[in-house]
Design a protein around this motif. Structure first.
Motif, PDB file in Angstrom:
ATOM      1  N   ASP A   1       0.841  -1.192   0.000  1.00  0.00           N
ATOM      2  CA  ASP A   1       0.000   0.000   0.000  1.00  0.00           C
ATOM      3  C   ASP A   1       0.879   1.246   0.000  1.00  0.00           C
ATOM      4  O   ASP A   1       1.491   1.571   1.018  1.00  0.00           O
ATOM      5  CB  ASP A   1      -0.897  -0.019   1.240  1.00  0.00           C
ATOM      6  N   PRO A   2       0.974   1.971  -1.124  1.00  0.00           N
ATOM      7  CA  PRO A   2       1.845   3.152  -1.173  1.00  0.00           C
ATOM      8  C   PRO A   2       1.434   4.239  -0.190  1.00  0.00           C
ATOM      9  O   PRO A   2       2.265   5.072   0.177  1.00  0.00           O
ATOM     10  CB  PRO A   2       1.719   3.631  -2.622  1.00  0.00           C
ATOM     11  N   ALA A   3       0.197   4.232   0.247  1.00  0.00           N
ATOM     12  CA  ALA A   3      -0.240   5.236   1.220  1.00  0.00           C
ATOM     13  C   ALA A   3       0.459   5.065   2.564  1.00  0.00           C
ATOM     14  O   ALA A   3       0.470   5.994   3.389  1.00  0.00           O
ATOM     15  CB  ALA A   3      -1.754   5.152   1.405  1.00  0.00           C
ATOM     16  N   ARG A   4       1.082   3.901   2.763  1.00  0.00           N
ATOM     17  CA  ARG A   4       1.759   3.636   4.039  1.00  0.00           C
ATOM     18  C   ARG A   4       3.253   3.945   3.975  1.00  0.00           C
ATOM     19  O   ARG A   4       3.987   3.602   4.898  1.00  0.00           O
ATOM     20  CB  ARG A   4       1.530   2.178   4.445  1.00  0.00           C
ATOM     21  N   GLU A   5       3.701   4.575   2.901  1.00  0.00           N
ATOM     22  CA  GLU A   5       5.125   4.899   2.810  1.00  0.00           C
ATOM     23  C   GLU A   5       5.601   5.781   3.961  1.00  0.00           C
ATOM     24  O   GLU A   5       6.690   5.516   4.513  1.00  0.00           O
ATOM     25  CB  GLU A   5       5.448   5.550   1.472  1.00  0.00           C
ATOM     26  N   PRO A   6       4.870   6.854   4.362  1.00  0.00           N
ATOM     27  CA  PRO A   6       5.341   7.651   5.510  1.00  0.00           C
ATOM     28  C   PRO A   6       5.518   6.803   6.768  1.00  0.00           C
ATOM     29  O   PRO A   6       6.485   6.995   7.520  1.00  0.00           O
ATOM     30  CB  PRO A   6       4.235   8.693   5.680  1.00  0.00           C
ATOM     31  N   GLU A   7       4.630   5.869   6.963  1.00  0.00           N
ATOM     32  CA  GLU A   7       4.724   4.969   8.117  1.00  0.00           C
ATOM     33  C   GLU A   7       5.968   4.089   8.008  1.00  0.00           C
ATOM     34  O   GLU A   7       6.692   3.872   9.000  1.00  0.00           O
ATOM     35  CB  GLU A   7       3.456   4.120   8.171  1.00  0.00           C
ATOM     36  N   LEU A   8       6.229   3.583   6.804  1.00  0.00           N
ATOM     37  CA  LEU A   8       7.410   2.744   6.581  1.00  0.00           C
ATOM     38  C   LEU A   8       8.686   3.537   6.800  1.00  0.00           C
ATOM     39  O   LEU A   8       9.619   3.069   7.480  1.00  0.00           O
ATOM     40  CB  LEU A   8       7.373   2.175   5.158  1.00  0.00           C
ATOM     41  N   ARG A   9       8.761   4.733   6.243  1.00  0.00           N
ATOM     42  CA  ARG A   9       9.953   5.557   6.424  1.00  0.00           C
ATOM     43  C   ARG A   9      10.201   5.858   7.894  1.00  0.00           C
ATOM     44  O   ARG A   9      11.346   5.799   8.376  1.00  0.00           O
ATOM     45  CB  ARG A   9       9.810   6.862   5.630  1.00  0.00           C
ATOM     46  N   ALA A  10       9.136   6.184   8.611  1.00  0.00           N
ATOM     47  CA  ALA A  10       9.285   6.505  10.028  1.00  0.00           C
ATOM     48  C   ALA A  10       9.796   5.308  10.812  1.00  0.00           C
ATOM     49  O   ALA A  10      10.662   5.432  11.683  1.00  0.00           O
ATOM     50  CB  ALA A  10       7.950   6.989  10.588  1.00  0.00           C
TER      51      ALA A  10
END
Length: 500
Positions: A451-460
């Motif tokens: 899910d690309p919408a979860r990229e900020p979560e992944l980066r964090a």
């Protein structure tokens, strides 16, 4: 459990390993007993022996998992010929290369597949016949007790790093591989193995051999969707399933009735590491199944396995050497690497293949004498994979030398980046690639499905779990990642695309 008999035989003797009236094969045509399997092998071998081939001639098959496809590896060997199985997922250009490179004298296929070939794809010295012409009953052919060290098969790699190359396997290689796997998986005559992997893949072909060595039953399956596998487990009463990580991802997304999932006794994985999250998910979905993590390479079939009792506490480990294999971590100077010290994985012993078909240059690079300190003499496979042998005796994968990234002066394993990415729930699959960067040397790009919408979560999350020099610079989200013909993630294609 079967006896671990180290004395190799010719691979075409496998039908005699089961009781005559026990079921050896369960497919769309019904059940085939070991006695009927022997008749099928003998009949096909008799037909082949009457075709005027010279000993050692190559016979190629390009078939889905039909009854003949399951029989031919043994029938070709019994006729004194060399089997060249071609993955049915391959297209005409790859098939043409394999036929020309192997010098095949015969291609057994189906009319629908043969119709896709163009003029010149089948070399002048190769005949093309339909599988319906090969009899599976009515003839007898005992074969002989010839050299067990003779060439029995040429397995072509998927070709993800260029044109497919043929790995030469002897009867000894195939027989001892069957014995070893049947032993450490603890297969019994009561087991039913659902064979979903390509029979041209060493892992898939061994499912036939190891199952029959144990006197158990194989249920071959060509599937289109994960639900087909679920239905097949229910229909066949399968107790054992082998897969690669992308397949497990698909199967975990399928709807498994608890009573069907609970029937599985054994799951085996190779072709890529199992992440801790994937282990947990498989444990939850298949609570009664033992989970075997395995590492292998076609040039030596299988090197290590991790016992199911250790996978929860050591999910990062490749395990220890399988029966008949001597596996070691070797430093660049040829000495054995100390515990905890990285070294190249070198595999010695009777499972080592005979080299690459008609390719002495690449054979010399990969097949070299075993290290002086090795207990096994002769040739060894120098894998190119970097591993660490821990003080606990377990091997752990570091990375392939040709895939290692160097960013800001640091050598980084793609596997370590991928494991960190997949430790959360943001992505299902990931491949890390180093791309040229004027400032860093290489920047880390992760191609991933999720899910690309979860990229900020992944980066964090990764900012707290990885040092700064290991932080990916870019994420390339896809609906799904490409796979090669064996169902593995096609890392070479991904790397080529990202670095183009």
């Amino acid at each position: 459990m079967i006896a671990l008999d180290p004395v190799p035989q010719r691979i075409d003797r496998l039908p005699s390993c089961g009781r005559a009236d026990d079921i050896a094969l369960l497919d769309k045509a019904g059940a085939m007993t070991f006695a009927e399997l022997e008749v099928a092998v003998a009949s096909a071998a008799a037909w082949l022996a009457g075709q005027g081939f010279a000993p050692g001639d190559r016979v190629a098959t390009w078939l889905p998992k039909t009854r003949l496809a399951c029989t031919m590896p043994l029938a070709v060997a019994r006729a004194g010929l060399v089997h060249v199985p071609i993955n049915p997922a391959l297209r005409r250009a790859q098939v043409a290369h394999i036929l020309a490179d192997s010098g095949a004298s015969l291609l057994v296929s189906q009319s629908s597949r043969a119709a896709t070939l163009e003029t010149g794809d089948v070399p002048p010295g190769c005949r093309l016949i339909d599988e319906s012409n090969v009899p599976l009953a009515g003839y007898s052919y005992p074969g002989d007790d010839g050299d067990a060290g003779a060439l029995a098969a040429i397995l072509y790699t998927s070709g993800s790093t260029g044109l497919p190359k043929g790995v030469m396997l002897s009867h000894v290689n195939l027989w001892l591989g069957a014995v070893a796997v049947a032993d450490y998986l603890r297969l019994t005559p009561k087991d039913r193995v659902l064979a979903v992997l390509p029979l041209s893949f060493d892992y898939g072909q061994n499912q036939l051999f190891s199952t029959w060595r144990a006197g158990a039953c194989v249920a071959p399956l060509d599937y289109l969707a994960a639900r087909d596998v679920v239905k097949a487990v229910e229909r066949t009463g399968a107790t054992t399933l082998a897969g690669v990580p992308p397949l497990w991802v698909q199967l975990l997304e399928a709807d498994w009735p608890p009573e069907i999932a609970g029937r599985m006794k054994r799951l085996t994985n190779s072709g890529g590491a199992l992440t801790p999250r994937l282990v947990q998910a498989l444990r939850a979905r298949f609570p009664a199944a033992d989970l075997y993590a395995m590492y292998g390479l076609t040039e030596a079939f299988r090197s290590t396995y991790l016992a199911p009792a250790l996978i929860d506490t050591h999910p990062d480990a490749m395990g220890t050497a399988i029966p008949f294999a001597e596996v070691m971590a070797v430093r660049a100077d040829g000495a054995r690497a100390a515990p905890g010290e990285p070294g190249e994985l070198v595999h010695a012993g009777p499972l080592v293949a005979q080299g690459y078909w008609r390719d002495p240059e690449r054979s010399a690079a990969r097949f070299r004498p075993a290290p002086d300190f090795a207990a096994s003499g002769g040739m060894a496979v120098w894998s190119g994979d970097t591993v660490i042998e821990g003080a606990d005796g377990l091997f752990r994968f570091v990375g392939r030398e040709d895939e290692m990234m160097k960013s800001a002066g640091n050598r980084i394993s793609p596997a370590e980046i991928e494991a960190a990415v997949l430790a959360g729930e943001e992505a299902r699959e990931a491949v890390a690639v180093g791309v040229p960067d004027p400032r860093l040397g290489q920047a880390i790009v992760v191609v991933l499905a999720g899910d690309p919408a979860r990229e900020p979560e992944l980066r964090a999350r990764l900012r707290t779990e990885l040092p700064s020099f290991m932080q990916p610079q870019r994420y390339d989200w896809r609906p799904a990642l490409p796979r090669n013909a064996n169902g593995k993630l096609d890392r070479a294609a991904i790397r080529a695309e990202v670095t183009a």
